[in-house]
Design a protein around this motif. Structure first.
Motif, PDB file in Angstrom:
ATOM      1  N   THR A  97       0.817  -1.207   0.000  1.00  0.00           N
ATOM      2  CA  THR A  97       0.000   0.000   0.000  1.00  0.00           C
ATOM      3  C   THR A  97       0.854   1.260   0.000  1.00  0.00           C
ATOM      4  O   THR A  97       0.381   2.334  -0.377  1.00  0.00           O
ATOM      5  CB  THR A  97      -0.928   0.021   1.227  1.00  0.00           C
ATOM      6  N   LYS A  98       2.112   1.158   0.406  1.00  0.00           N
ATOM      7  CA  LYS A  98       2.987   2.326   0.476  1.00  0.00           C
ATOM      8  C   LYS A  98       3.470   2.783  -0.885  1.00  0.00           C
ATOM      9  O   LYS A  98       3.940   3.923  -1.037  1.00  0.00           O
ATOM     10  CB  LYS A  98       4.192   2.016   1.376  1.00  0.00           C
ATOM     11  N   ILE A  99       3.410   1.892  -1.888  1.00  0.00           N
ATOM     12  CA  ILE A  99       3.947   2.267  -3.192  1.00  0.00           C
ATOM     13  C   ILE A  99       2.861   2.567  -4.217  1.00  0.00           C
ATOM     14  O   ILE A  99       3.150   2.836  -5.376  1.00  0.00           O
ATOM     15  CB  ILE A  99       4.877   1.159  -3.733  1.00  0.00           C
ATOM     16  N   ILE A 100       1.595   2.491  -3.797  1.00  0.00           N
ATOM     17  CA  ILE A 100       0.500   2.812  -4.713  1.00  0.00           C
ATOM     18  C   ILE A 100       0.248   4.315  -4.665  1.00  0.00           C
ATOM     19  O   ILE A 100      -0.326   4.838  -3.713  1.00  0.00           O
ATOM     20  CB  ILE A 100      -0.778   2.035  -4.336  1.00  0.00           C
ATOM     21  N   ARG A 101       0.692   5.012  -5.698  1.00  0.00           N
ATOM     22  CA  ARG A 101       0.610   6.479  -5.725  1.00  0.00           C
ATOM     23  C   ARG A 101      -0.234   7.029  -6.876  1.00  0.00           C
ATOM     24  O   ARG A 101      -0.674   8.167  -6.821  1.00  0.00           O
ATOM     25  CB  ARG A 101       2.021   7.077  -5.829  1.00  0.00           C
ATOM     26  N   THR A 102      -0.441   6.248  -7.925  1.00  0.00           N
ATOM     27  CA  THR A 102      -1.193   6.707  -9.098  1.00  0.00           C
ATOM     28  C   THR A 102      -2.198   5.636  -9.518  1.00  0.00           C
ATOM     29  O   THR A 102      -2.075   4.463  -9.125  1.00  0.00           O
ATOM     30  CB  THR A 102      -0.249   6.992 -10.278  1.00  0.00           C
ATOM     31  N   LEU A 105      -0.326   2.713 -11.224  1.00  0.00           N
ATOM     32  CA  LEU A 105       0.347   1.843 -10.253  1.00  0.00           C
ATOM     33  C   LEU A 105      -0.666   0.990  -9.499  1.00  0.00           C
ATOM     34  O   LEU A 105      -0.420  -0.186  -9.221  1.00  0.00           O
ATOM     35  CB  LEU A 105       1.165   2.678  -9.271  1.00  0.00           C
ATOM     36  N   ALA A 106      -1.799   1.588  -9.172  1.00  0.00           N
ATOM     37  CA  ALA A 106      -2.837   0.848  -8.448  1.00  0.00           C
ATOM     38  C   ALA A 106      -3.312  -0.347  -9.276  1.00  0.00           C
ATOM     39  O   ALA A 106      -3.443  -1.463  -8.760  1.00  0.00           O
ATOM     40  CB  ALA A 106      -4.007   1.762  -8.116  1.00  0.00           C
ATOM     41  N   ILE A 137      -7.459   2.358  -0.875  1.00  0.00           N
ATOM     42  CA  ILE A 137      -6.232   3.031  -1.308  1.00  0.00           C
ATOM     43  C   ILE A 137      -6.300   3.343  -2.795  1.00  0.00           C
ATOM     44  O   ILE A 137      -5.914   4.437  -3.242  1.00  0.00           O
ATOM     45  CB  ILE A 137      -5.009   2.148  -1.000  1.00  0.00           C
ATOM     46  N   LYS A 140      -8.491   6.307  -3.451  1.00  0.00           N
ATOM     47  CA  LYS A 140      -7.868   7.567  -3.044  1.00  0.00           C
ATOM     48  C   LYS A 140      -6.931   8.118  -4.108  1.00  0.00           C
ATOM     49  O   LYS A 140      -6.806   9.324  -4.280  1.00  0.00           O
ATOM     50  CB  LYS A 140      -7.100   7.363  -1.733  1.00  0.00           C
ATOM     51  N   VAL A 141      -6.258   7.218  -4.835  1.00  0.00           N
ATOM     52  CA  VAL A 141      -5.306   7.688  -5.858  1.00  0.00           C
ATOM     53  C   VAL A 141      -5.975   7.839  -7.218  1.00  0.00           C
ATOM     54  O   VAL A 141      -5.300   8.194  -8.196  1.00  0.00           O
ATOM     55  CB  VAL A 141      -4.092   6.744  -5.968  1.00  0.00           C
ATOM     56  N   GLU A 221     -12.569   9.710  -5.407  1.00  0.00           N
ATOM     57  CA  GLU A 221     -11.475  10.063  -4.516  1.00  0.00           C
ATOM     58  C   GLU A 221     -11.794   9.803  -3.053  1.00  0.00           C
ATOM     59  O   GLU A 221     -10.919   9.856  -2.207  1.00  0.00           O
ATOM     60  CB  GLU A 221     -11.122  11.546  -4.703  1.00  0.00           C
TER      61      GLU A 221
END
Length: 467
Positions: A97-102, A105-106, A137, A140-141, A221
């Motif tokens: 979950t820490k590397i899902i930013r876009t 990526l998700a 998550i 959110k991204v 979002e």
């Protein structure tokens, strides 16, 4: 061949066609399979009582053949339930979950993680875990719910279930029907699964991003509420401390990683590889149950095993009748009804294949297209597994005519059946993913349709060159 033998072959072919027609019409095939077994028994033995007994005995034969597969799925499901309740599953996923930013990526991280989990635990247990932890998550991204559902669906119920590299349940069924080793089907399926997976997931991602840019899909979002499941109260009650969860989240994957190393060193495949994974899952289930429930641990071990067995037999309940029928196409006929076939017969399917080779000009293209079509049709019942015995039998029949390619044709039929029926296109098969993601099952099936069909076309073309 004598008239009785010819009659048996025609009856077998007619019932295969009836099974396919019933699947196209989305009707259950159990009745047709039972009638097929009975009619074959009556014609083959001329004894009504033997034919009646043959129906039951063929079920016993099919269950014995499938028992290893049923048990491994049951044990792993039971283990997954206790890992979910103890919170270990959630901790195993958390670092990602820490590397899902876009949104991109998700999509890819959720998909790849779902694929890895599904190889070890199968997609069904992984769905609830992935949805509960990663859906909020992803939203959110900016990845829409439908995008999360497609990633979970295509990578889990598509790539992982169709390849089934670790548990090897699907390859075992198709290999048995085709009369070849499981390792041959697994090896032949790898290049085809790579093509199918790459084409389908990239195509789906392209259409998804296109619709997002065009405003067809609205990015959500807001975070969703925690997804509730039947074990919510029990999970909160028995959830391990953070340190304990982290410890087991590291140790348990290492157990299964060690299994993979052992498989490689000792060259374990098929039933032996399944037994190693199943035994490890049993010990994990026992260990975590005792530590989670303490004084109630003994009873809870049995409880989780029962839950797993219920799931396993529910999944394979539709498989046993159809597998029982198709096993009669090979050595099972003699074991069920006695040695009624002439000495020069090589089994019903082999006899048909030899006759077909002499009468019908079959090439690699026709064979590949037919196996993909048959596999897709058998998947229409929403199981994905109930028809792969048919795919294996037809692959054997066609390979007799071609003189080669049985493993590739078997793998092709397996891939088509599971991608369609295992939970990517058939609406009633995608319900678990759709429910977890809060979307309409028919919308998910519609979204998957074009990428999966494109993938099947490309994979079939590649299969023609591999036969």
């Amino acid at each position: 061949m004598g008239i009785d033998l010819l009659t048996i072959h025609w009856i077998y072919l007619i019932f295969i066609l009836l099974i396919i027609v019933f699947m196209i019409c989305k009707k259950d095939t159990s009745l047709i399979c039972i009638l097929g077994i009975f009619v074959l028994g009556v014609v083959g033995t001329s004894d009504f009582s033997v034919a009646v007994m043959g129906v039951f005995n063929s079920f016993v034969f099919a269950t014995e053949e499938l028992m290893g597969t049923i048990l491994i799925i049951s044990v792993i499901t039971g283990m997954s339930n206790i890992l979910l309740i103890s919170g270990i599953n959630e901790t195993m996923i958390y670092p990602f979950t820490k590397i899902i930013r876009t949104p991109s990526l998700a999509y890819w991280i959720i998909g790849i993680l779902m694929m890895i989990l599904s190889w070890f635990f199968w997609p069904s247990p992984a769905v609830a875990l992935m949805g509960a932890v990663l859906l909020p998550i992803a939203l959110k991204v900016g990845l829409p719910r439908i995008g999360v559902a497609m990633a979970m669906n295509l990578f889990g119920h598509g790539i992982a279930l169709a390849s089934d590299l670790i548990i090897q349940g699907a390859p075992k069924i198709t290999a048995d029907a085709a009369g070849i080793p499981v390792s041959d089907v697994v090896s032949a399926s790898i290049p085809l699964n790579i093509v199918m997976g790459v084409v389908t997931t990239i195509t789906a991602f392209y259409f998804l991003r296109k619709d997002m840019k065009n405003g067809t899909l609205f990015e959500e979002e807001r975070a969703v509420e925690d997804i509730e499941d039947k074990d919510c109260i029990e999970k909160n009650k028995y959830k391990f401390s953070k340190g304990t969860r982290i410890f087991f989240a590291i140790v348990i994957p290492l157990f299964f990683a060690a299994d993979i190393v052992i498989m490689y060193i000792k060259k374990l495949q098929g039933g032996d590889a399944t037994a190693l994974i199943g035994g490890t899952a049993c010990f994990v289930l026992v260990m975590i149950s005792v530590l989670t429930y303490r004084e109630k641990g003994l009873e809870k071990i049995t409880s989780h095993l029962i839950e797993g067995f219920q799931f396993g037999f529910k999944i394979f309940g539709a498989v046993i009748p159809i597998a029982a029928f198709f096993y009669l196409g090979d050595a099972a006929f003699g074991q069920i009804f006695g040695e009624v076939l002439p000495a020069n017969s090589q089994g019903i399917v082999n006899d048909i294949g030899i006759a077909l080779a002499k009468a019908v000009p079959i090439n690699q293209g026709v064979a590949a297209i037919t196996l993909t079509t048959v596999g897709a049709i058998t998947g229409l019942d929403g199981s994905g597994f109930s028809g792969i015995s048919l795919a294996g039998s037809i692959a054997k029949l066609f390979s007799m005519a071609l003189g080669s390619g049985i493993a590739t044709l078997t793998a092709l039929g397996q891939i088509a059946a599971i991608w369609v029926g295992g939970g990517t296109i058939v609406p009633w098969a995608v319900i678990p993913v759709a429910a977890i993601c809060g979307i309409d099952a028919f919308e998910l099936a519609r979204r998957n349709m074009k990428p999966v069909l494109i993938g099947l076309i490309v994979t079939t073309i590649v299969g023609m060159f591999l036969i």
